[in-house]
Enzyme design. Structure first.
Site, mmCIF file in Angstrom:
data_model
loop_
_atom_site.group_PDB
_atom_site.id
_atom_site.type_symbol
_atom_site.label_atom_id
_atom_site.label_comp_id
_atom_site.label_asym_id
_atom_site.label_seq_id
_atom_site.Cartn_x
_atom_site.Cartn_y
_atom_site.Cartn_z
ATOM 1 N N CYS A 132 6.157 -0.236 7.047
ATOM 2 C CA CYS A 132 5.735 0.904 6.240
ATOM 3 C C CYS A 132 6.901 1.324 5.362
ATOM 4 O O CYS A 132 8.046 1.349 5.819
ATOM 5 C CB CYS A 132 5.341 2.049 7.181
ATOM 6 N N LEU A 133 6.612 1.658 4.101
ATOM 7 C CA LEU A 133 7.676 2.093 3.191
ATOM 8 C C LEU A 133 8.331 3.379 3.681
ATOM 9 O O LEU A 133 9.461 3.670 3.310
ATOM 10 C CB LEU A 133 7.112 2.287 1.776
ATOM 11 N N GLY A 188 0.828 -1.203 0.000
ATOM 12 C CA GLY A 188 0.000 0.000 0.000
ATOM 13 C C GLY A 188 0.860 1.249 0.000
ATOM 14 O O GLY A 188 2.023 1.216 0.413
ATOM 15 N N HIS A 208 -4.161 1.444 7.805
ATOM 16 C CA HIS A 208 -2.800 1.980 7.795
ATOM 17 C C HIS A 208 -2.681 3.131 6.789
ATOM 18 O O HIS A 208 -2.147 4.196 7.115
ATOM 19 C CB HIS A 208 -1.838 0.826 7.449
ATOM 20 N N GLU A 209 -3.209 2.926 5.568
ATOM 21 C CA GLU A 209 -3.062 3.947 4.522
ATOM 22 C C GLU A 209 -3.943 5.167 4.799
ATOM 23 O O GLU A 209 -3.523 6.298 4.551
ATOM 24 C CB GLU A 209 -3.378 3.359 3.142
ATOM 25 N N GLN A 230 2.963 10.081 1.258
ATOM 26 C CA GLN A 230 4.270 9.420 1.333
ATOM 27 C C GLN A 230 5.171 9.804 0.169
ATOM 28 O O GLN A 230 6.390 9.628 0.234
ATOM 29 C CB GLN A 230 4.099 7.893 1.353
ATOM 30 N N HIS A 234 -2.282 7.510 7.098
ATOM 31 C CA HIS A 234 -1.284 8.373 6.450
ATOM 32 C C HIS A 234 -1.908 9.692 5.992
ATOM 33 O O HIS A 234 -1.274 10.740 6.038
ATOM 34 C CB HIS A 234 -0.687 7.688 5.216
HETATM 35 NI NI NI Z 1 2.763 3.207 5.580
#
Ligand code: NI
Length: 171
Positions: A92-93, A45, A134-135, A50, A138
């Site tokens: 997480c990226l 995701g 999670h997304e 991000q 963000h």
């Molecule tokens: Ni993330």
């Protein structure tokens, strides 16, 4: 185009994203880039902030395949129902090389617009339900590490800053 993924502690990640008011060619370009960036990472995701774009857009693909058919594009996503509890390991990226268990709802129903501007509802459970939560976090400037207990979060910050410093020294 693969975009640069911002990483903790970049303050851009803490900003709240604005709703998308018009879906146009620019939106489609952002989504294409986000999907490309997510598949390249690879990740399950990615949220627009991000990559430094503060619009309420997320992309998710929990299929484990690096192909488009299972790509979910959710614009202005809202959780309209949630139930149950989950406590699963997340990464997480934007926080590379770190994982921790986070408390979430086990099931969610998410309402969002797709790229055609149509309202879509997703009934999600398992990894997909966690990915949505999670997304969407963000988009409100919340990272999964913000859900950790105070003690665990302090440990994370200490450990992570040290890791970043060591990375700089060897670079
Ligand atoms: Ni993330």
């Amino acid at each position: 185009m693969i975009r640069k993924i911002l990483t903790w502690p970049d303050p851009e990640l803490k900003k709240k994203s604005a709703p998308v008011t018009v879906i146009n060619e620019k939106t489609r370009e952002i989504v294409r880039d986000m999907a490309e960036t997510m598949y390249d990472a690879p990740g399950v995701g990615l949220a627009a902030p991000q990559v430094g774009i503060h619009q309420r857009i997320i992309v998710i693909d929990v299929s484990g395949k690096d192909e488009m058919p299972d790509l979910i594009v959710a614009i202005n996503p809202v959780i309209i129902h949630s139930e149950g509890e989950a406590f699963e390991e997340e990464g997480c990226l934007s926080v590379p090389r770190y994982a921790a268990n986070v408390r979430r709802h086990a099931k969610v129903v998410v309402k969002a617009l797709n790229l055609e501007g149509e309202e879509t509802a997703y009934k999600a459970e398992g990894l997909l339900a966690i990915a949505f939560q999670h997304e969407i976090d963000h988009l409100d400037g919340i990272l999964f590490v913000d859900h950790l207990s105070n003690l665990k979060r302090e440990m994370f910050q200490k450990k992570y800053r040290r890791m970043l410093e060591e990375g700089r020294e060897t670079a």
